[in-house]
Every structure is written in structure tokens, then in C-alpha cells.
Design an enzyme around this catalytic site. Structure first.
Site, PDB file in Angstrom:
ATOM      1  N   LYS A 185      85.933   6.587  27.625  1.00  0.00           N
ATOM      2  CA  LYS A 185      86.907   7.388  26.883  1.00  0.00           C
ATOM      3  C   LYS A 185      86.645   8.863  27.143  1.00  0.00           C
ATOM      4  O   LYS A 185      85.744   9.456  26.574  1.00  0.00           O
ATOM      5  CB  LYS A 185      86.837   7.121  25.372  1.00  0.00           C
ATOM      6  CG  LYS A 185      88.065   7.711  24.664  1.00  0.00           C
ATOM      7  CD  LYS A 185      87.830   8.135  23.239  1.00  0.00           C
ATOM      8  CE  LYS A 185      87.095   9.433  23.094  1.00  0.00           C
ATOM      9  NZ  LYS A 185      87.798  10.625  23.595  1.00  0.00           N
ATOM     10  N   GLY A 238      77.846  14.966  23.922  1.00  0.00           N
ATOM     11  CA  GLY A 238      78.715  15.787  23.082  1.00  0.00           C
ATOM     12  C   GLY A 238      77.897  16.453  21.994  1.00  0.00           C
ATOM     13  O   GLY A 238      76.693  16.669  22.143  1.00  0.00           O
ATOM     14  N   SER A 239      78.550  16.732  20.894  1.00  0.00           N
ATOM     15  CA  SER A 239      77.895  17.536  19.873  1.00  0.00           C
ATOM     16  C   SER A 239      76.999  16.681  18.964  1.00  0.00           C
ATOM     17  O   SER A 239      77.252  15.494  18.745  1.00  0.00           O
ATOM     18  CB  SER A 239      78.941  18.264  19.019  1.00  0.00           C
ATOM     19  OG  SER A 239      79.674  17.327  18.271  1.00  0.00           O
ATOM     20  N   THR A 240      75.986  17.322  18.417  1.00  0.00           N
ATOM     21  CA  THR A 240      75.053  16.652  17.509  1.00  0.00           C
ATOM     22  C   THR A 240      75.787  16.150  16.267  1.00  0.00           C
ATOM     23  O   THR A 240      75.530  15.042  15.785  1.00  0.00           O
ATOM     24  CB  THR A 240      73.936  17.638  17.112  1.00  0.00           C
ATOM     25  OG1 THR A 240      73.252  18.015  18.321  1.00  0.00           O
ATOM     26  CG2 THR A 240      72.953  17.026  16.146  1.00  0.00           C
ATOM     27  N   GLU A 260      73.176  12.449  24.592  1.00  0.00           N
ATOM     28  CA  GLU A 260      72.793  13.722  25.221  1.00  0.00           C
ATOM     29  C   GLU A 260      73.598  14.787  24.485  1.00  0.00           C
ATOM     30  O   GLU A 260      74.814  14.857  24.631  1.00  0.00           O
ATOM     31  CB  GLU A 260      73.102  13.680  26.715  1.00  0.00           C
ATOM     32  CG  GLU A 260      72.340  14.702  27.513  1.00  0.00           C
ATOM     33  CD  GLU A 260      73.101  15.997  27.638  1.00  0.00           C
ATOM     34  OE1 GLU A 260      72.996  16.827  26.689  1.00  0.00           O
ATOM     35  OE2 GLU A 260      73.793  16.183  28.635  1.00  0.00           O
ATOM     36  N   CYS A 294      75.306  22.456  27.649  1.00  0.00           N
ATOM     37  CA  CYS A 294      74.263  22.312  26.637  1.00  0.00           C
ATOM     38  C   CYS A 294      72.893  22.747  27.174  1.00  0.00           C
ATOM     39  O   CYS A 294      71.972  22.975  26.409  1.00  0.00           O
ATOM     40  CB  CYS A 294      74.203  20.877  26.152  1.00  0.00           C
ATOM     41  SG  CYS A 294      74.407  19.713  27.486  1.00  0.00           S
ATOM     42  N   GLU A 395      74.731  26.479  18.627  1.00  0.00           N
ATOM     43  CA  GLU A 395      75.204  26.400  20.001  1.00  0.00           C
ATOM     44  C   GLU A 395      76.611  26.983  20.043  1.00  0.00           C
ATOM     45  O   GLU A 395      77.531  26.467  19.404  1.00  0.00           O
ATOM     46  CB  GLU A 395      75.224  24.931  20.433  1.00  0.00           C
ATOM     47  CG  GLU A 395      75.503  24.764  21.883  1.00  0.00           C
ATOM     48  CD  GLU A 395      75.436  23.304  22.314  1.00  0.00           C
ATOM     49  OE1 GLU A 395      75.928  22.435  21.578  1.00  0.00           O
ATOM     50  OE2 GLU A 395      74.900  23.042  23.409  1.00  0.00           O
TER      51      GLU A 395
HETATM   52  P1  ADP Z   1      83.474  19.031  20.590  1.00  0.00           P
HETATM   53  O1  ADP Z   1      83.192  19.151  19.131  1.00  0.00           O
HETATM   54  O2  ADP Z   1      82.887  20.090  21.395  1.00  0.00           O
HETATM   55  O3  ADP Z   1      84.905  18.749  20.954  1.00  0.00           O
HETATM   56  P2  ADP Z   1      82.595  16.366  20.442  1.00  0.00           P
HETATM   57  O4  ADP Z   1      81.181  15.998  20.526  1.00  0.00           O
HETATM   58  O5  ADP Z   1      83.230  16.255  19.117  1.00  0.00           O
HETATM   59  O6  ADP Z   1      82.683  17.779  21.069  1.00  0.00           O
HETATM   60  O7  ADP Z   1      83.487  15.515  21.461  1.00  0.00           O
HETATM   61  C1  ADP Z   1      83.028  14.931  22.628  1.00  0.00           C
HETATM   62  C2  ADP Z   1      83.646  13.563  22.769  1.00  0.00           C
HETATM   63  O8  ADP Z   1      83.464  12.834  21.572  1.00  0.00           O
HETATM   64  C3  ADP Z   1      85.153  13.548  23.024  1.00  0.00           C
HETATM   65  O9  ADP Z   1      85.442  12.507  23.936  1.00  0.00           O
HETATM   66  C4  ADP Z   1      85.725  13.241  21.660  1.00  0.00           C
HETATM   67  O10 ADP Z   1      86.987  12.633  21.709  1.00  0.00           O
HETATM   68  C5  ADP Z   1      84.693  12.273  21.137  1.00  0.00           C
HETATM   69  N1  ADP Z   1      84.656  12.170  19.674  1.00  0.00           N
HETATM   70  C6  ADP Z   1      84.819  13.145  18.763  1.00  0.00           C
HETATM   71  N2  ADP Z   1      84.689  12.665  17.511  1.00  0.00           N
HETATM   72  C7  ADP Z   1      84.437  11.337  17.627  1.00  0.00           C
HETATM   73  C8  ADP Z   1      84.202  10.282  16.695  1.00  0.00           C
HETATM   74  N3  ADP Z   1      84.190  10.501  15.385  1.00  0.00           N
HETATM   75  N4  ADP Z   1      83.973   9.045  17.194  1.00  0.00           N
HETATM   76  C9  ADP Z   1      83.958   8.817  18.509  1.00  0.00           C
HETATM   77  N5  ADP Z   1      84.184   9.761  19.441  1.00  0.00           N
HETATM   78  C10 ADP Z   1      84.422  11.017  19.008  1.00  0.00           C
END
Ligand code: ADP
Length: 501
Positions: A185, A238-240, A260, A294, A395
């Protein structure tokens, strides 16, 4: 990205209307079409599908079916498919680089370099595909005990927008080599390149269902992938904050995770260092990829004796950065990847000033006629930063360097480790003893000494603390996608009756 209920058939946008599930292309049954925005122009460049929960379910079912046979394909045959795919991927680099750049704004030139490295990455994973060896465990003559490594099952790969194809490569290459099947995804802001990847996977001849792509929103498609009871593992970059919500969402079926996550790397410059090279590295690691990595080393800790010199060098170097259209190879920096990230970067610049840091240079959105519609920000330098300020703690993901002075090694280490994160770190010194002392006391998964950002397929990568769980890359790259089964076979078949009279 904008919702696009009725995308015009005659529009000039590139059209990607189908998901890739079970080896076939089809429209989302549960989603919508959106316009993917080019951050250099602020305008749509492609129509892309956003799948919903039902599309994720279909993809997981396909991946589950495919797993039954894919797991039994010999490692050397999986390797051969990965190598064929790597060759197709190499031939597609010029096109992929442009597509990736239009979705996420980083320079086409930077994407080409990253994609060339990804070819090596895929070959590395191919080389590991037939090496998931177990071991024999010496006990005594009565038993033969041994371990086998078996694929974990269906993997959900959730991809960020800052380096979509690279993050996809690290997950897909390792999972396929291990014998897992995948549902990928991509992020809603950068949905297109994974669909291009699916075309190459198809052409390489991977069996249907082994690799599926469902672009979608995090709160719908992403959430469903994490919650789905038939997904054995989620690998996420992605984000923490998002990772924490995933742990909660995956708790009911004890989902396995590799994470990561974010970083706020200390980049320490001691006065005894080769200062010119340290400045080259520290400026590059503050502004490269528009600050959207990151691993960046933008929390720059500088020994007091050379602090003014380093601040001045940052100021001069910022003036030399050519910010501009990502398609032009002579530019150094493109736009932020999307409007929310632009807003976030500008907010943090504001926080820096509110918290009392000195804005040395930069700090503004670029409003020249050519760039005003895009999400461009000046390379920015703050001096006089202390480690409690928001620009030092959070960050930012923008091109913002925070220069923090320190007095001695102990203080440098204390500041370096005073962060929730622990992904990467850098230090510059000519003192070999200090290089060992300090690097061994930094709480980070990757420490660079007298260099920065050095990363290969062969170097394990991942974070301490809030920066992640597990490691990608290295000779252990398949580990997150394997379970260990221990088998004990009796050589006698004798088992005593514990309840004999
Ligand atoms: P940012 O906050 O910088 O957009 P995220 O870590 O939220 O980064 O997003 C990175 C990925 O995680 C994207 O593919 C996003 O669609 C997905 N994502 C965001 N929120 C969720 C969630 N609650 N469950 C699963 N995937 C998510």
C-alpha cells in the site's frame, strides 16, 4: 491530492485507474479516483486509484492463495525471478525516475541514483533467496534437533511518500526472497510508482497473487491491512505516531511488525575534525532530499571552539543551494512533497523563532514566479539552538538545520542521546580513540564517523528507541520475513509411561 469524483476522460492527466490484484488490473470496488499532485507545480499530474477496505480484503485473499504455492518454490527459482525483475527495473529507471519525481518532488537526478542502487538491492535479495539456512543442534544420540527457516506468510507493506520506491524495494525484495507474498500500500500522496513496479513484476513472470498493489488512504486501506486477521506481518516505514496506532490496531491478532520510523539524528562536529569535510556532510545531510529523510543529520552539534566558523559556513553554503524544478539536473533541491509538509516545515521555522533560536538564513517559502505555485522552501539555518527547542526535538522533514553548541565530549553525548529517537548519528573527529568512545555510546542503529548517509544493501539499517523495531538490509535482511521452526526427532521413538503403577 484531491478527490476526483468524475475525472474528465479528456484531461491531460496521466491515468492510472486500476489496482493490481491477483495478477490482474481492475478498478477499485471500494474506493475512488484521486488527482495526484505534482509538488513542483501544485497541480495534478495523474489520476490514481485509491482502494478501500474491500480492495485490501481481495488483495489479501489473493496473497493468501498464492502463498500456498510460492512458499514451496525453491529459493534459487525465486532468485531467478527477482534477477529478471531487477533487469527490467534497471531498464525502466529513466521513466521511473520521472514518475517518482512528479509524485514526490525530489530531483529526477537523485531518483536515478537511488533507482540504480535499488537494482543492486534487488540482486542482493536474490542472492539471499536460497540461503535461509537453519542449524543442527547437538544434544545426544537419542534425538536429532534442527531448525528450519520458513516464510512468515502474507506481508502488508505500508510505504511512505518521501522515498516510495526505495522503501518498497527494501520490503518487497526481502519478503519475496524469503517466500512471502505481499500486499503493498503506497502512500496516498505518492500512489503511482508502485503501480509501475507491478507492471514490471508482471512482466518478470511472478505468479498471480504473489505481489499485489492497492494504493489507498492510511485511515481506510492502511488500517484494514494492519487489522486484517489473515495478514501475518506488517512492514512499515513512516512516522512513529502512525506506528503506535498500528501496534494498537494489530494487537487483536498479535500482528508482527517491522518498523523503520522517524529520526532526529545528532551530527557532532568536534573541533579537532577536518572541518571542511564535516561542513560538506552536515550541510548536505540537512538539506538533501529537501530534508525529507528520516536519516538526515540536521541536529548539528558543534564544539564551541569552531561554532562561529561552522555557523558562517552554513550561511554561505545555504546561499549556494540552487532550489528549483526537480527535472533540471543542475538544481540541488526540489519542493516539499505536499502541501501539509510545506505547512509543517513553515510552522517549525516559526517555532524556532518563537523559542528564541537565531534565524541565520532562509526561513521562507520561495515565491519567485517560476516556483510560487509549488511547495518550495529556502534552505534554512538556525543558530543558538538548545536541545529543548521544538526544532531540536521534533522531526521536521524540511530543509532546516539546527546548530547547537557544546563544550566537551560528555556534553555532546548527553545532548546527542537526549532525544526519543535513535535511527542514525554522525560524528567528526581526527582522534581515533574519541571516534570509538563516542560512537559506542550513541544510542542509534547507524553511526557514521567522518562520513554521513553511507548506506548499502549490505549494511543493516533500523532504529533504537522510538525509531523502530527490527532491521532491514544486510545479510540478515530476510530475518523479519522468516519464522524459525525447531524440530526434534527421536532416534529411538521410546517415550516412557509417566503413569505406570
Ligand atoms: P506522514 O504522517 O508523514 O504522512 P505516515 O507515517 O502517517 O506519514 O504515513 C506513511 C504511510 O502510512 C502511508 O502509506 C499512509 O497511508 C500510512 N498510514 C497512515 N496512517 C495509517 C494507519 N492508521 N494505518 C495504516 N496505515 C497508515
Amino acid at each position: 491530492m484531491q478527490s476526483l469524483p468524475n475525472p474528465k476522460p479528456d484531461s491531460a492527466l496521466e491515468r492510472y485507474e486500476h489496482l493490481y490484484i491477483d495478477g490482474e488490473w481492475g478498478a477499485p470496488i471500494d474506493g475512488e479516483l484521486v488527482e495526484s499532485i505534482d509538488p513542483a507545480t501544485g497541480r495534478g499530474w495523474a489520476v490514481a486509484p485509491m482502494g478501500g477496505a474491500k480492495d485490501i480484503d481481495r488483495a489479501v485473499e489473493a496473497a493468501r492463495r498464492a502463498f500456498a504455492t510460492w512458499r514451496r518454490v525453491p529459493g534459487h527459482d525465486r532468485a531467478a525471478l527477482l534477477r529478471r525483475f531487477a533487469d527490467l527495473f534497471a531498464a525502466a529507471i529513466p521513466r521511473l525516475a520521472v514518475i517518482e519525481s512528479r509524485d514526490n518532488g525530489n530531483l529526477v537526478r537523485e531518483h536515478k541514483a537511488s533507482l540504480a542502487a535499488q537494482v543492486q538491492w534487488y540482486h542482493w535479495f536474490a542472492s539471499l533467496a536460497d540461503k535461509a539456512q537453519g542449524s543442527t543442534i547437538p544434544i545426544d544420540d537419542s534425538v536429532h534437533a534442527f531448525t528450519t527457516r520458513v516464510p512468515v506468510g502474507v506481508v502488508g507493506a505500508i510505504i511512505p511518500w518521501n522515498a516510495p520506491l526505495l522503501a518498497t524495494c527494501l520490503k518487497v525484495g526481502a519478503a519475496l526472497a524469503a517466500g512471502c507474498t505481499l500486499v503493498v500500500k503506497p502512500a496516498e500522496q505518492t500512489p503511482v510508482s508502485a503501480l509501475e513496479l507491478a507492471k514490471l513484476i508482471h512482466e518478470a513472470g511472478f505468479p498471480p497473487g504473489v505481489f499485489n498493489v492497492v494504493p489507498g488512504f492510511g485511515r481506510t486501506a492502511g488500517q484494514r491491512l494492519v487489522e486484517h486477521p489473515d495478514v501475518n506481518k506488517v512492514s512499515f516505514t513512516g512516522s512513529t505516531q502512525t506506528a503506535k496506532s498500528m501496534v494498537r490496531a494489530g494487537a487483536d491478532n498479535l500482528k508482527r511488525f517491522t518498523f523503520e520510523l522517524g529520526g532526529k539524528a545528532p551530527h557532532i562536529i568536534f573541533a579537532d575534525a577536518d572541518i571542511d569535510n564535516a561542513i560538506n556532510a552536515a550541510t548536505a545531510s540537512s538539506w538533501r532530499l529537501t530534508g525529507q529523510s528520516c536519516a538526515l543529520g540536521s541536529r548539528v552539534l558543534v564544539e564551541r571552539a569552531v561554532y562561529d566558523r561552522v555557523v558562517e559556513a552554513f550561511r554561505e553554503r545555504a546561499m549556494a543551494v540552487r532550489v528549483g524544478l526537480p527535472s533540471i539536473d543542475s538544481n540541488h533541491m526540489g519542493p516539499q512533497a505536499h502541501q501539509q509538509q510545506l505547512d509543517k516545515t513553515l510552522s517549525y521555522i516559526q517555532y524556532g523563532m518563537e523559542d528564541g533560536a537565531e534565524l541565520v538564513t532562509g526561513g521562507h517559502r520561495i515565491e519567485t514566479p517560476e516556483l510560487a505555485a509549488g511547495y518550495f522552501v529556502e534552505p534554512t539555518v538556525f543558530a543558538g539552538v538548545n536541545n529543548q527547542m521544538r526544532i531540536a526535538r521534533d522531526e521536521i522533514f524540511g530543509p532546516v538545520a539546527s546548530l547547537i553548541p557544546f563544550e566537551d565530549e560528555d556534553e555532546a553525548l548527553a545532548i546527542a542521546n537526549d532525544t526519543p529517537y535513535g535511527l542514525t548519528a554522525g560524528l567528526w573527529t581526527r582522534d581515533v580513540g574519541r571516534a570509538h568512545r563516542v560512537s559506542s555510546r550513541i544510542d542509534a542503529g547507524m553511526v557514521w564517523v567522518n562520513t554521513y548517509s553511507f548506506l548499502r544493501w549490505s549494511t543493516p539499517y533500523g532504529g533504537f528507541k522510538a525509531s523502530g523495531w527490527g532491521r532491514e538490509n544486510g545479510i540478515q535482511a530476510l530475518d523479519p520475513y522468516l519464522e524459525t521452526r525447531t524440530t526434534v526427532i527421536s532416534t529411538t521413538g521410546q517415550f516412557p509411561n509417566l503413569y505406570a503403577a
